[in-house]
Design an enzyme around this catalytic site. Structure first.
Site, PDB file in Angstrom:
ATOM      1  N   CYS A  18      77.998 -85.006  50.783  1.00  0.00           N
ATOM      2  CA  CYS A  18      76.951 -84.195  50.174  1.00  0.00           C
ATOM      3  C   CYS A  18      77.467 -82.816  49.777  1.00  0.00           C
ATOM      4  O   CYS A  18      78.564 -82.392  50.184  1.00  0.00           O
ATOM      5  CB  CYS A  18      75.777 -84.047  51.132  1.00  0.00           C
ATOM      6  SG  CYS A  18      74.758 -85.542  51.234  1.00  0.00           S
TER       7      CYS A  18
ATOM      8  N   HIS B 248      72.063 -80.053  49.623  1.00  0.00           N
ATOM      9  CA  HIS B 248      71.164 -79.642  50.713  1.00  0.00           C
ATOM     10  C   HIS B 248      71.724 -78.390  51.405  1.00  0.00           C
ATOM     11  O   HIS B 248      72.903 -78.024  51.239  1.00  0.00           O
ATOM     12  CB  HIS B 248      70.977 -80.766  51.735  1.00  0.00           C
ATOM     13  CG  HIS B 248      72.229 -81.178  52.438  1.00  0.00           C
ATOM     14  ND1 HIS B 248      72.804 -80.447  53.457  1.00  0.00           N
ATOM     15  CD2 HIS B 248      73.022 -82.279  52.275  1.00  0.00           C
ATOM     16  CE1 HIS B 248      73.886 -81.051  53.902  1.00  0.00           C
ATOM     17  NE2 HIS B 248      74.047 -82.184  53.190  1.00  0.00           N
TER      18      HIS B 248
END
Length: 480
Positions: free
Chosen positions: A429, A408
């Site tokens: 992430c 992301h």
């Protein structure tokens, strides 16, 4: 001359007639030429002489019994007080012969069988009969039923064995009949022995063969790219069993074993793969959740159905999960490559590099290292809010590939790459520049493989690594 000839002929005819009538008179009280009674010659004998001879023969009577094996056994008349008893057959046979046909008997045999009987000690006969080796346990061979034997991928009908297990009552009846007829020999027939219940011609064997042929016709050819997998007749035979009642069935355990072998051979889920990196070297990477997975439960159910169908089948295995490509290289040439050590990623489509970027991955110092293995983009989401323990981060482009781990945008970061991840990395992430995130989001498809790896040994103990089947996951206790 004519008178002499006539006188001579008359004399000859007279002599012949006298001879004919003389023999006719003789044979009125004697048996004709070529007369045999119970295979014994009695020509020229009177009925009284025949009776005397039969009575005399009975005193030394010997019955020779030949069994199924071809061996001979003897019963001696004196051992059980055997004695011939006439019912007048000798006289009846003589009366039945036409004395005036004696010339014909010169050329034609006269065979008769006495219908007389005999008397003997039943208890002694039974004792002598039972003492014969025919009834010895060491001599007896039990019959064996015909059966089908499955071996080395084929079946054979094994013929029944008659054996030689005697039936006492049947043999006793045969012996008594021979005694009554003064027969010198007796060959035991099949009725004197226990017979196999199932022969090779029995319906049981026929039905078993039909069932086996039906099952073995149900071959299954699996359509797997780069592989040649077939459940052929020989393998099917090994899965079958024949019960005592002759019914043919599929051995459930063997089908389960075959499906397990099929899954072990063709599942690529979590399997270690050789992967050529963008840096030019080849690494070994396993773990993750990408790959083919045969559904053992559903494949077994489908296979059982196929086997009952009796026809050849071509199909794919029943998969629980599929990948983009079949074969040894199921990653193909469209994928995202993530090198955690170099903190750099690449996106390839049809073998051509589309884009690349530095990133920041999970903080190793805080045990938040990003998961390694082979995964796939699970879905894509715009304007997501990532919530975790002690944080809430809104992002514009979210592309998860493992548990709650994804790629992301990270607008809060100014710098990417290097060694930031070791002490100031993410919660797990992959943080990328916003512009790259947008570009990747628009280009990549759901299901695209993600190959993520470390170049140095790392120990991942967090829950995300466990749930994602990370290649470098180690249980906390084991890590300590």
């Amino acid at each position: 001359m004519k008178k002499k000839v006539l006188i001579t002929c008359a004399v000859v005819l007279g002599v012949l007639l006298a001879v004919y009538l003389g023999f006719a008179f003789y044979f009125s009280s004697h048996y004709l030429f070529n007369t045999k009674i119970n295979s014994v010659k009695y020509a020229g004998k009177t009925a009284k002489e025949a009776l005397e001879k039969n009575t005399a023969l009975s005193r030394d009577y010997l019955l020779t019994i030949t069994d199924r094996k071809g061996n001979s056994f003897s019963l001696k008349g004196p051992d059980f007080s055997y004695e011939y008893v006439s019912n007048g057959d000798e006289e009846q046979i003589l009366k039945s012969q036409n004395a005036f046909t004696w010339p014909v008997s010169l050329f034609k045999a006269q065979n008769y069988t006495l219908k007389g009987s005999s008397k003997y000690d039943d208890a002694a006969l039974a004792e002598k009969l039972k003492a014969l080796d025919i009834f010895s346990d060491d001599y007896i061979e039990n019959p064996e039923d015909a059966h089908i034997e499955i071996k080395d991928g084929k079946y054979d009908v094994i013929e029944e064995k008659k054996g030689c297990n005697p039936i006492y009552d049947s043999i006793l009846a045969e012996v008594k009949d021979a005694l009554d007829n003064e027969l010198p020999k007796l060959s035991l027939n099949d009725d004197c022995y226990e017979a196999p219940k199932i022969t090779k011609e029995s319906d049981t064997i026929k039905n078993e063969k039909e069932a086996l042929d039906k099952y073995t016709a149900s071959t299954v050819t699996y359509k797997i790219e780069g592989a040649d997998e077939k459940l052929d007749s020989a393998k099917i035979l090994d899965m079958l069993s024949i019960s005592d009642d002759g019914s043919v069935s599929i051995d459930d355990a063997k089908v389960t074993k075959y499906v397990q072998q099929l899954a072990s051979k063709y599942n690529t889920f979590g399997r270690k793969r050789s992967f050529k990196t963008s840096s030019g070297d080849t690494i070994e990477i396993g773990g993750g959740d990408y790959g083919w997975v045969v559904s053992k439960k559903n494949e077994k159910a489908q296979l059982l159905s196929d086997l009952e169908g009796g026809k050849p089948v071509e199909r794919e295995p029943v998969y629980e999960q599929t990948a983009l490509y079949r074969g040894a290289d199921d990653i193909g040439n469209t994928y995202i490559e993530i090198d955690y050590t170099k903190q750099h990623m690449w996106y390839y489509k049809d073998g051509a590099l589309q884009m690349e970027s530095d990133f920041v991955s999970g903080n190793l110092a805080r045990q938040n290292g990003s998961v390694d293995g082979v995964y796939k983009i699970v879905y894509k989401q715009r304007n997501a809010t990532l919530v975790g323990e002690g944080y809430s981060s809104p992002v514009s482009y979210f592309m998860p590939f493992a548990y709650n781990i994804g790629i992301h945008d990270a607008s809060w970061r100014d710098t990417f790459g290097g060694t930031i991840y070791k002490t100031s990395g993410s919660h797990g992430c992959i943080n990328v520049p916003p512009a790259f995130a947008e570009q990747l989001f628009n280009a990549v498809d759901k299901g695209t493989p993600v190959v993520a790896y470390y170049r140095e040994a790392v120990t991942l103990t967090n829950n995300a690594a466990k749930m994602s089947n990370a290649y470098s996951y180690v249980a906390p206790d084991a890590a300590q």
